[in-house]
Write a protein that holds these residues in place. Sequence first.
Motif, PDB file in Angstrom:
ATOM      1  N   LYS A 164     -25.284  19.980  13.694  1.00 32.37           N
ATOM      2  CA  LYS A 164     -25.923  19.974  15.012  1.00 32.37           C
ATOM      3  C   LYS A 164     -25.628  21.248  15.782  1.00 32.37           C
ATOM      4  N   ASN A 165     -24.343  21.648  15.761  1.00 34.87           N
ATOM      5  CA  ASN A 165     -23.944  22.841  16.500  1.00 34.87           C
ATOM      6  C   ASN A 165     -23.436  23.967  15.600  1.00 34.87           C
ATOM      7  N   VAL A 166     -22.954  23.564  14.431  1.00 38.41           N
ATOM      8  CA  VAL A 166     -22.359  24.531  13.510  1.00 38.41           C
ATOM      9  C   VAL A 166     -22.919  24.291  12.104  1.00 38.41           C
ATOM     10  N   SER A 167     -23.218  25.371  11.393  1.00 36.63           N
ATOM     11  CA  SER A 167     -23.716  25.271  10.017  1.00 36.63           C
ATOM     12  C   SER A 167     -22.757  26.003   9.078  1.00 36.63           C
ATOM     13  N   PHE A 168     -22.830  25.634   7.789  1.00 32.36           N
ATOM     14  CA  PHE A 168     -21.860  26.158   6.828  1.00 32.36           C
ATOM     15  C   PHE A 168     -22.558  26.676   5.577  1.00 32.36           C
ATOM     16  N   LEU A 169     -22.154  27.852   5.158  1.00 30.29           N
ATOM     17  CA  LEU A 169     -22.595  28.454   3.899  1.00 30.29           C
ATOM     18  C   LEU A 169     -21.404  28.531   2.950  1.00 30.29           C
ATOM     19  N   VAL A 170     -21.655  28.326   1.681  1.00 33.85           N
ATOM     20  CA  VAL A 170     -20.660  28.637   0.658  1.00 33.85           C
ATOM     21  C   VAL A 170     -21.262  29.731  -0.211  1.00 33.85           C
ATOM     22  N   LEU A 171     -20.563  30.867  -0.282  1.00 33.70           N
ATOM     23  CA  LEU A 171     -21.081  32.039  -0.984  1.00 33.70           C
ATOM     24  C   LEU A 171     -20.139  32.464  -2.098  1.00 33.70           C
ATOM     25  N   ASN A 172     -20.718  33.043  -3.146  1.00 34.29           N
ATOM     26  CA  ASN A 172     -19.943  33.600  -4.255  1.00 34.29           C
ATOM     27  C   ASN A 172     -20.650  34.858  -4.729  1.00 34.29           C
ATOM     28  N   VAL A 214     -16.372  31.623  -0.859  1.00 31.01           N
ATOM     29  CA  VAL A 214     -15.998  31.859   0.537  1.00 31.01           C
ATOM     30  C   VAL A 214     -16.891  31.013   1.427  1.00 31.01           C
ATOM     31  N   GLN A 215     -16.269  30.330   2.385  1.00 29.33           N
ATOM     32  CA  GLN A 215     -17.049  29.547   3.346  1.00 29.33           C
ATOM     33  C   GLN A 215     -17.361  30.397   4.567  1.00 29.33           C
ATOM     34  N   VAL A 216     -18.634  30.337   4.966  1.00 27.19           N
ATOM     35  CA  VAL A 216     -19.102  31.063   6.146  1.00 27.19           C
ATOM     36  C   VAL A 216     -19.579  30.050   7.185  1.00 27.19           C
ATOM     37  N   VAL A 217     -19.095  30.207   8.412  1.00 24.06           N
ATOM     38  CA  VAL A 217     -19.536  29.375   9.530  1.00 24.06           C
ATOM     39  C   VAL A 217     -20.544  30.178  10.346  1.00 24.06           C
ATOM     40  N   TYR A 218     -21.709  29.593  10.611  1.00 21.78           N
ATOM     41  CA  TYR A 218     -22.679  30.307  11.443  1.00 21.78           C
ATOM     42  C   TYR A 218     -23.287  29.368  12.478  1.00 21.78           C
ATOM     43  N   LYS A 219     -23.654  29.953  13.608  1.00 18.48           N
ATOM     44  CA  LYS A 219     -24.167  29.187  14.751  1.00 18.48           C
ATOM     45  C   LYS A 219     -25.488  29.789  15.240  1.00 18.48           C
ATOM     46  N   ASN A 220     -26.031  29.174  16.291  1.00 23.99           N
ATOM     47  CA  ASN A 220     -27.317  29.641  16.828  1.00 23.99           C
ATOM     48  C   ASN A 220     -27.271  31.105  17.229  1.00 23.99           C
ATOM     49  N   GLU A 221     -26.103  31.559  17.737  1.00 30.82           N
ATOM     50  CA  GLU A 221     -26.017  32.942  18.199  1.00 30.82           C
ATOM     51  C   GLU A 221     -25.855  33.959  17.062  1.00 30.82           C
ATOM     52  N   LYS A 237     -16.083  37.688  11.573  1.00 30.74           N
ATOM     53  CA  LYS A 237     -14.623  37.717  11.697  1.00 30.74           C
ATOM     54  C   LYS A 237     -13.985  36.816  10.640  1.00 30.74           C
ATOM     55  N   LEU A 238     -12.931  37.341   9.982  1.00 34.91           N
ATOM     56  CA  LEU A 238     -12.164  36.552   9.019  1.00 34.91           C
ATOM     57  C   LEU A 238     -11.105  35.777   9.784  1.00 34.91           C
ATOM     58  N   VAL A 239     -11.208  34.451   9.760  1.00 36.13           N
ATOM     59  CA  VAL A 239     -10.312  33.592  10.534  1.00 36.13           C
ATOM     60  C   VAL A 239      -9.465  32.754   9.575  1.00 36.13           C
ATOM     61  N   PRO A 240      -8.120  32.874   9.631  1.00 30.66           N
ATOM     62  CA  PRO A 240      -7.251  32.068   8.760  1.00 30.66           C
ATOM     63  C   PRO A 240      -7.431  30.571   9.011  1.00 30.66           C
ATOM     64  N   THR A 241      -7.369  29.775   7.919  1.00 35.54           N
ATOM     65  CA  THR A 241      -7.453  28.302   8.012  1.00 35.54           C
ATOM     66  C   THR A 241      -6.314  27.717   7.181  1.00 35.54           C
ATOM     67  N   PRO A 242      -5.077  27.844   7.645  1.00 39.65           N
ATOM     68  CA  PRO A 242      -3.906  27.490   6.823  1.00 39.65           C
ATOM     69  C   PRO A 242      -3.806  26.024   6.447  1.00 39.65           C
ATOM     70  N   ASN A 243      -4.443  25.135   7.174  1.00 45.37           N
ATOM     71  CA  ASN A 243      -4.327  23.706   6.879  1.00 45.37           C
ATOM     72  C   ASN A 243      -5.494  23.161   6.063  1.00 45.37           C
ATOM     73  N   GLN A 269     -16.472  33.702  10.258  1.00 48.75           N
ATOM     74  CA  GLN A 269     -17.324  33.296  11.377  1.00 48.75           C
ATOM     75  C   GLN A 269     -18.389  34.375  11.552  1.00 48.75           C
ATOM     76  N   ALA A 270     -19.596  34.051  11.123  1.00 49.14           N
ATOM     77  CA  ALA A 270     -20.654  35.058  11.006  1.00 49.14           C
ATOM     78  C   ALA A 270     -21.212  35.468  12.361  1.00 49.14           C
ATOM     79  N   LYS A 271     -21.376  36.772  12.534  1.00 49.49           N
ATOM     80  CA  LYS A 271     -22.051  37.315  13.710  1.00 49.49           C
ATOM     81  C   LYS A 271     -23.431  37.853  13.342  1.00 49.49           C
ATOM     82  N   ILE A 272     -23.507  38.454  12.173  1.00 48.67           N
ATOM     83  CA  ILE A 272     -24.762  39.056  11.714  1.00 48.67           C
ATOM     84  C   ILE A 272     -25.054  38.571  10.295  1.00 48.67           C
TER      85      ILE A 272
END
Length: 455
Positions: free
Chosen positions: A31-39, A47-54, A75-81, A89-92
């Motif tokens: 609804k607010n956030v979408s997810f890509l898995v890329l190789n 690698v998981q990519v998070v992308y939004k409307n912006e 931006k590469l954001v750590p997800t330790p858990n 977190q995709a911008k472009i």
Amino acid sequence: MLVRELLKNFQELANKEVEFTGRIRSNRQGKNVSFLVLNDGSVIDDVQVVYKNETKNFEQLSKQRLGAVVYIQGKLVPTPNRPQPFEIQAKISEIISECAEEYPLQKKEQSLEFLREIPQLRPRTKTFQAVFKIRSLLSFAIHKFFNEKDFVYVNTPIITENDAEGAGEAFVVTTRNDGKYEDDFFGKKANLTVSGQLNAEAYAQSLNSVYTFGPTFRAENSNTSRHAAEFWMIEPEVALNSLKENIDLIEELIKSVLSYVLENGRKELEACQNFFDDKLISRLESAKDSKFKVLDYAEAINILKEAVKKNKNEFEEKNIKFGLDLGSEHEKYLCEKHFGSPVFLINYPKEIKAFYMKLNDDKKTVAAVDLLVPGIGELVGGSQREDNFDKLILRSKELGINFDDLSWYFNLRKFGYYKSSGFGLGFERLVMYVTGATNIRDVISFPRTPNNLLF
């Protein structure tokens, strides 16, 4: 930047801008956030990519199917858990190449039979990425092993006049349609090689320790899971080596390449273990650390006879007797059920082995060796070579081999011949053993089998 570099340097890249290109494995809209898995193929991990409307080009990106190639900056954001150490977190985003709707690799699991029909696409799956990366690691490990032991790498002919096995199953190389080979390109009948061994023997007499690693061909109309018309062979040859030293070299080589892959291809092995064989890694570790059993052929026959007595349905071929050319079912029984480990089988009856193998003192058997491994059966075949000119000629006459066809090889014995030993290791069977794959078609990039020349 490659995914391999992102994974290697993610701690230094934390909260920094990165960019990379990859192929979509999944694209899930929220609804607010979408997810890509890329190789991108540089490693087996995604690698998981998070992308939004912006995110720039959000609408286009959200419509992309599996298989499409996209560029991501963010931006590469750590997800330790979480299972993955970071996300992007995709911008472009930019669409490099869209994928047609009929793309055959979807999220549902496809059968191996189906994937064999699309060998140009199957390396995009995680399983086949793992298989072919392991194949590459094994190839390097083999060259590394022989280089460190000062072997000379010899390239033997692909086009040859002889059939080293004497089996009459070679592909003919010709420019003519009339069978007049005396008028052909080479002035005689020529074949694609079935083995580089005879040529390697000649070079071992000059360089002591040599090996070949190249393609070989068999025109055998076989559709079994272990045979292909085009495959690769590793064939070392060492002057002065006895059968015992040959066996030691085989064991050292196998354990060396297993160690290398276990150390450098762990994630690929884990992928193969998940798909092919849930005990794969423990089996390879056990083989690496164990002492291989050495068993005389005559003893093996007695073991197989006892197996038939205990369970009459153990084998299709139940007529076990001295002189039997053991089948895959017998080989697998010995190494899988009876010993539970790799087994060297030695001293075969001369009638079921090649003309060049050294005759033992009993005049009935030859100084031959096969290495049998669980899951495969015969992995390696070798021998000490017959160094006596007269005995070699007599044996070749018994088998109907024309002296003139191999005079250069026979005459090596007349011109100062060290004793010599060597073996042939079927590379695809080694890849099968190390990956857990059960069909040779799954470890060759574009398999060549009867009625199969599509690619």
